[in-house]
Structure formats: C-alpha cells, structure tokens
Design an enzyme around this catalytic site. Structure first.
Site, mmCIF file in Angstrom:
data_model
loop_
_atom_site.group_PDB
_atom_site.id
_atom_site.type_symbol
_atom_site.label_atom_id
_atom_site.label_comp_id
_atom_site.label_asym_id
_atom_site.label_seq_id
_atom_site.Cartn_x
_atom_site.Cartn_y
_atom_site.Cartn_z
ATOM 1 N N GLY A 13 59.732 33.836 89.633
ATOM 2 C CA GLY A 13 60.158 34.185 88.267
ATOM 3 C C GLY A 13 60.650 35.624 88.245
ATOM 4 O O GLY A 13 59.858 36.548 88.413
ATOM 5 N N ASN A 92 58.727 31.525 82.750
ATOM 6 C CA ASN A 92 58.554 31.605 81.295
ATOM 7 C C ASN A 92 57.798 30.399 80.735
ATOM 8 O O ASN A 92 57.874 29.293 81.256
ATOM 9 C CB ASN A 92 59.886 31.814 80.571
ATOM 10 N N THR A 95 57.605 28.585 73.587
ATOM 11 C CA THR A 95 56.958 27.667 72.661
ATOM 12 C C THR A 95 57.629 26.301 72.788
ATOM 13 O O THR A 95 58.848 26.194 72.884
ATOM 14 C CB THR A 95 57.084 28.202 71.220
ATOM 15 N N ALA A 224 44.765 39.923 72.720
ATOM 16 C CA ALA A 224 45.293 41.293 72.642
ATOM 17 C C ALA A 224 46.568 41.294 71.795
ATOM 18 O O ALA A 224 46.725 42.116 70.890
ATOM 19 C CB ALA A 224 45.587 41.836 74.038
ATOM 20 N N ALA A 226 47.496 39.027 69.615
ATOM 21 C CA ALA A 226 47.178 38.637 68.239
ATOM 22 C C ALA A 226 46.628 39.844 67.456
ATOM 23 O O ALA A 226 46.997 40.058 66.301
ATOM 24 C CB ALA A 226 46.175 37.490 68.244
ATOM 25 N N CYS A 277 56.705 37.899 72.739
ATOM 26 C CA CYS A 277 55.281 37.562 72.905
ATOM 27 C C CYS A 277 54.509 37.277 71.626
ATOM 28 O O CYS A 277 53.767 36.305 71.564
ATOM 29 C CB CYS A 277 54.565 38.675 73.642
ATOM 30 N N ARG A 433 62.795 50.608 59.291
ATOM 31 C CA ARG A 433 61.839 51.185 60.246
ATOM 32 C C ARG A 433 61.250 52.504 59.772
ATOM 33 O O ARG A 433 60.484 53.135 60.512
ATOM 34 C CB ARG A 433 62.544 51.423 61.585
HETATM 35 C C1 UDX Z 1 53.997 43.179 73.341
HETATM 36 C C2 UDX Z 1 52.653 43.819 73.718
HETATM 37 O O1 UDX Z 1 52.622 45.178 73.268
HETATM 38 C C3 UDX Z 1 52.440 43.749 75.214
HETATM 39 O O2 UDX Z 1 51.182 44.297 75.540
HETATM 40 C C4 UDX Z 1 52.530 42.292 75.630
HETATM 41 O O3 UDX Z 1 52.317 42.151 76.996
HETATM 42 C C5 UDX Z 1 53.868 41.704 75.226
HETATM 43 O O4 UDX Z 1 54.042 41.846 73.824
HETATM 44 P P1 UDX Z 1 56.554 43.927 73.366
HETATM 45 O O5 UDX Z 1 56.882 42.590 72.801
HETATM 46 O O6 UDX Z 1 57.402 44.437 74.471
HETATM 47 O O7 UDX Z 1 55.047 43.945 73.909
HETATM 48 O O8 UDX Z 1 56.662 44.980 72.171
HETATM 49 P P2 UDX Z 1 55.713 45.912 71.270
HETATM 50 O O9 UDX Z 1 56.015 47.335 71.573
HETATM 51 O O10 UDX Z 1 54.300 45.529 71.288
HETATM 52 O O11 UDX Z 1 56.341 45.633 69.816
HETATM 53 C C6 UDX Z 1 56.374 44.326 69.243
HETATM 54 C C7 UDX Z 1 57.053 44.327 67.894
HETATM 55 O O12 UDX Z 1 56.280 44.980 66.900
HETATM 56 C C8 UDX Z 1 58.401 45.054 67.892
HETATM 57 O O13 UDX Z 1 59.332 44.337 67.126
HETATM 58 C C9 UDX Z 1 58.075 46.382 67.246
HETATM 59 O O14 UDX Z 1 59.186 47.003 66.690
HETATM 60 C C10 UDX Z 1 57.037 45.949 66.215
HETATM 61 N N1 UDX Z 1 56.139 47.020 65.777
HETATM 62 C C11 UDX Z 1 55.333 47.643 66.674
HETATM 63 C C12 UDX Z 1 56.076 47.367 64.433
HETATM 64 O O15 UDX Z 1 56.781 46.814 63.603
HETATM 65 N N2 UDX Z 1 55.187 48.343 64.057
HETATM 66 C C13 UDX Z 1 54.374 48.996 64.924
HETATM 67 O O16 UDX Z 1 53.590 49.846 64.485
HETATM 68 C C14 UDX Z 1 54.444 48.615 66.279
#
Ligand code: UDX
Length: 459
Positions: A13, A92, A95, A224, A226, A277, A433
C-alpha cells in the site's frame, strides 16, 4: 551490499500512510531494506519519479535521501513478500458503499485480498502488521486467513496503528506523541511485538513506544480519532450558540483551552472537519457499537458526525441569508478546497459540500487553492458553472463574496484592499476558519462573517 541489510521490511500500500511511514523508517534505519509495493503501477511509477503522488512538507527531501539507497518502490508484490520478514499492510479501508453496513462499516475487501496474497506467496515466517485503520477484532480474521492453509508457514499479526496527520506527517513520524504496538499476549506474540518495537526504537524514545494487547491497540485508533473529532464538533456546536448570544467562540475556546485538564488543541471552530479518517472512523465505531447491541453508545458517537454535517449546512445558510436570500446569478470565490492547510488532499473536505450547495443556488463559483485544484476538478467533474484559478487575486476579481474554506497561511497575507477594489459591491467575506483579521476587513469595506462571532456588517 545486498547482505549488509539486517532487516528486510515490506509495506503493501503506497498511499498517504505507507509512503511517508516507510520513507521515515528507511531514513532512520539505514541498515534496513524497506520496500513499498502497490497494485497500482502508476502510483509506484510516481513514487519513483520527481512528482510524488502525495504532497507532504519535508517528504521530498527524505525520499531524495533514501530512494535507491535502502528505500525501494516496486510492483512485484509476490517476490517482495517472499523476501521480507516483516510486512506492513497499509491498504485503504474506505467506508463500505454496498450491502450490510453500507455507509458505515469499513470495506475490508482490499485488506482481505492482501491477507490472502501474503498467505499464497509466503514461504518463510512473517510478522504481519496492521497499519491501516480497521475495526477491532480484525487481527483475528487476519490470523484465520493466514493460517487457513495446510502446512502453511507461521505468521504473527501485530497492530501498529498510524496516528500521523496529513500536512505534518513527517514531523509526526519523526517525533510521535506515541507509537502503539499491540500483539497477542503469548510468548510468541510478545517476541514479534518486540521486533517491531526495535524498529521504532532507532529514533523514538523508549517511553513513547507503548505496548498493549492487540484489541486495545486496534480500538485505540478509532477512539483517538473519535475523541479529536468530538472536540471539534463540541466547539462547532458552541459556535452556533455564540452567534445567537454575542459571545465569541474564540474567546470561549481560549477560556476552555487554558484548563490544563483539557488543553488548547482541536478547539478551533470551523466550517467542519474533513479528511479521510474522522468521519470514516467514527462511523466505523458507531457500526461496531450497534453490532454489539450498544445503541445508546452508537447514537452518542454518531451525533459527532451529525453536528459536522449541521455545521457545513449552517455555513451555507448563513451565506444565503447574509446575501439577501439569493445567490442566483452571483459569483463566489472559494479560498481553499483542501480539507485543511498544507495538503492537497480533498477527501471529505467541507469545501465540497459548500461548493455543491453554492452551485445548486445557481451562483457561479471560482475555486482557488495552492495544492488542491487537481483534486477539486476531479471531485467536481460534471458540475457546471465552476472555474479554477490558482491566483487568489484573479479568483476574487468580479466576485460578490469570498468564502474561506482552508486555513492556508497565504490567505492571511493577501492585499485585501486590492481584492476589495476588484469585487462587486456590497462585498462579503465568510471566514470558515476564523483566520482573517476581521476588524481590518470590515474597515476596508467588507461585510464580514466568521464562525461563532457576531457578523460585522455595513448598513
Ligand atoms: C487525523 C488525526 O489527527 C490523525 O491522528 C489520524 O491518524 C488521521 O486523522 P488528519 O485527517 O490528517 O489526521 O487531519 P487533522 O489535522 O486531525 O484535521 C482533521 C480535520 O479537522 C481537518 O479538516 C481540520 O481542518 C479540522 N480541524 C482540526 C478543525 O476544524 N478544528 C480544529 O481545531 C482542528
């Protein structure tokens, strides 16, 4: 040279997880041979080229240092399985879109095919590591598949979930908060787990490498994500209340975040969370809970996803209501399309929902993003009335409104006077944002709408 390698590691992968993780292992462990394979030959060709299939700050440098030295990208999966003693599985697990559990459960077809392929090709003992996110108890199924053949070689299944976030993957890999390694708690299981501990111990402090039983490890990954998503949905739910009460969500978040029991991270109210995720893993967790008959627990976690949908919807409705209840014939610029800054990834990005809704309201849309335009075009293929523009100044020119979707740093440093001058009036800005200087924008002449704050409107 061939015999100089002390371990031969394979990863099946070559995606967002497999590529960066193996690059870091190869970089930190020059005496290991690390190979990454994928059924997608084009993807492997990209990994072997100057245009990597994944954009991740710092990744290019590391690939440049290790590719061809002890990191290899290959397409001959069977041969690579034979040669390796440790096999990471990072395929991957999207869902499911069909049958039982559609829309919620994880689709394990690629994962199962991989397990079967390992069983067929292996002619010596292997440690097989679940790197991709899978429902708890998947290791049991994997063990059954691997050992279901008469006289087959021995396999140990280990769970080592990936916690890296996109955009910061290389830093997360180099300085992880923790590395989690779960196994069966038998002598053999523990021996196999120690082999994986040894890999990470090459650069991760020992106290950050935690060992556990395999089911705890599998479940920790889902939980984590969730918990992280739940914090965003909680603050986003509060943002709606702030807008009704003249409270300011950032002030509220600051007050909460300074409580050392809670901490300040993941409290940025936004147009909604995205990424590959969060939604997938929560729904996976919800499905698991339901299948164990825990309907209250399932409902509880499902509400985290529902609030996220609500937040995206609320954003579009706020645009509509601010712009005199009609967007028809207007032109709107989306600043950012990626699900967050520093990535070109658009999976589950809230911008997609916002873009589609704006087009449904019969407005014209201009999308700009420094990294995600290619993905945006693919996501919105067949949708009319959209143009794509890399330059944010050109994107905003002639528009009635800007909706900021992604917190790219470049958007905070733009010349908004120049942008304002080029737009149709009255000009609106919707900051999904909360990263722009709203007082300044208001002074320039914009009508400014933020998340969880009282709008700043002229007239
Ligand atoms: C996440 C987890 O953090 C990581 O540990 C896991 O392995 C995969 O999923 P990722 O999807 O890369 O990682 O992004 P992350 O930085 O966690 O942000 C997820 C979403 O939440 C983004 O759309 C981000 O913009 C949003 N977010 C994050 C907010 O809206 N507010 C915040 O305070 C933090």
């Amino acid at each position: 040279m061939k015999n100089a390698f002390v371990k031969n590691i394979l990863c099946i992968g070559a995606g967002y997880v497999g590529g960066p993780t193996m690059a870091m292992i190869a970089y930190k462990c020059p005496r290991y041979k690390v190979t990454v394979v994928d059924i997608n030959h084009e993807r492997i060709a990209q990994w072997n080229s100057d245009r990597l299939p994944v954009y991740e700050p710092g990744l290019g440098e590391i690939i440049g240092a290790v590719r061809g030295r002890n990191l290899f990208f290959d397409t001959d999966i069977d041969r690579c399985i034979k040669e390796a003693s440790i096999i990471f599985v990072a395929v991957n697990t999207p869902t499911k879109v069909f049958g039982a559990g559609a829309g919620m459960a994880a689709d394990l077809q690629y994962w199962e095919k991989t397990a079967r392929q390992i069983r067929e090709a292996a002619d010596s003992p292997k440690i097989v590591i679940e790197k991709c996110t899978i429902p708890v108890k998947t290791a049991l199924a994997m063990e059954r598949i691997l050992t279901s053949q008469e006289g087959s070689v021995s396999f140990d299944v280990i769970s080592n979930p990936e916690f890296l976030a996109e955009g910061t993957a290389m830093r997360d890999l180099e300085f992880p908060d923790r590395v989690l390694i779960g196994s069966r708690e038998t002598d053999r299981g523990i021996r196999a787990r120690r082999e994986i501990v040894d890999i990470y111990a090459n650069w991760v402090p020992r106290e950050r490498i935690i060992e556990s039983n395999i089911w705890s490890s599998e479940l920790s990954k889902l939980v984590a994500n969730a918990f992280l998503a739940q914090r965003i949905s909680s603050i986003n739910a509060v943002s709606a209340l702030c807008e009704k009460t003249d409270a300011d969500v950032q002030e509220v978040a600051r007050a909460i975040g300074l409580d050392s029991r809670l901490g300040s991270k993941f409290l940025n109210a936004s147009v909604g969370f995205g990424g590959s995720c969060f939604k997938k893993d929560i729904l996976n967790l919800v499905y698991l809970c339901r299948s164990y008959g825990l309907s209250e627990v399932a409902d509880y976690w499902e509400s985290v996803v529902k609030i996220n949908e609500y937040q995206k919807d609320r954003f579009v409705l706020a645009m509509l209501s601010a712009m005199f209840n009609t967007l028809a014939g207007k032109k709107i610029a989306l600043f950012g399309f990626a699900f967050k800054a520093d990535t070109g990834d658009t999976r589950e990005t809230p911008a997609l929902y916002v873009a589609k809704s704006i087009v449904e309201e019969r407005a014209g849309l201009v999308i700009t993003d420094p990294q995600a335009l290619r993905n945006a075009m693919a996501d919105l293929e067949g949708v009319d009335n959209i143009t794509y523009e890399i330059d944010p100044y050109k994107a905003a020119a002639g528009c009635d409104a800007i909706a900021l979707m992604t917190e790219w740093k470049l958007y905070t440093g733009l010349d908004y006077e120049r942008i304002y001058a080029s737009m149709t009036k009255p000009a609106f800005i919707f900051d999904g944002r909360n990263i722009l200087d709203r007082t300044r924008l208001f002074e320039i002449g914009f009508n400014v709408f933020s998340i969880g704050k009282t709008p700043l409107v002229h007239v």
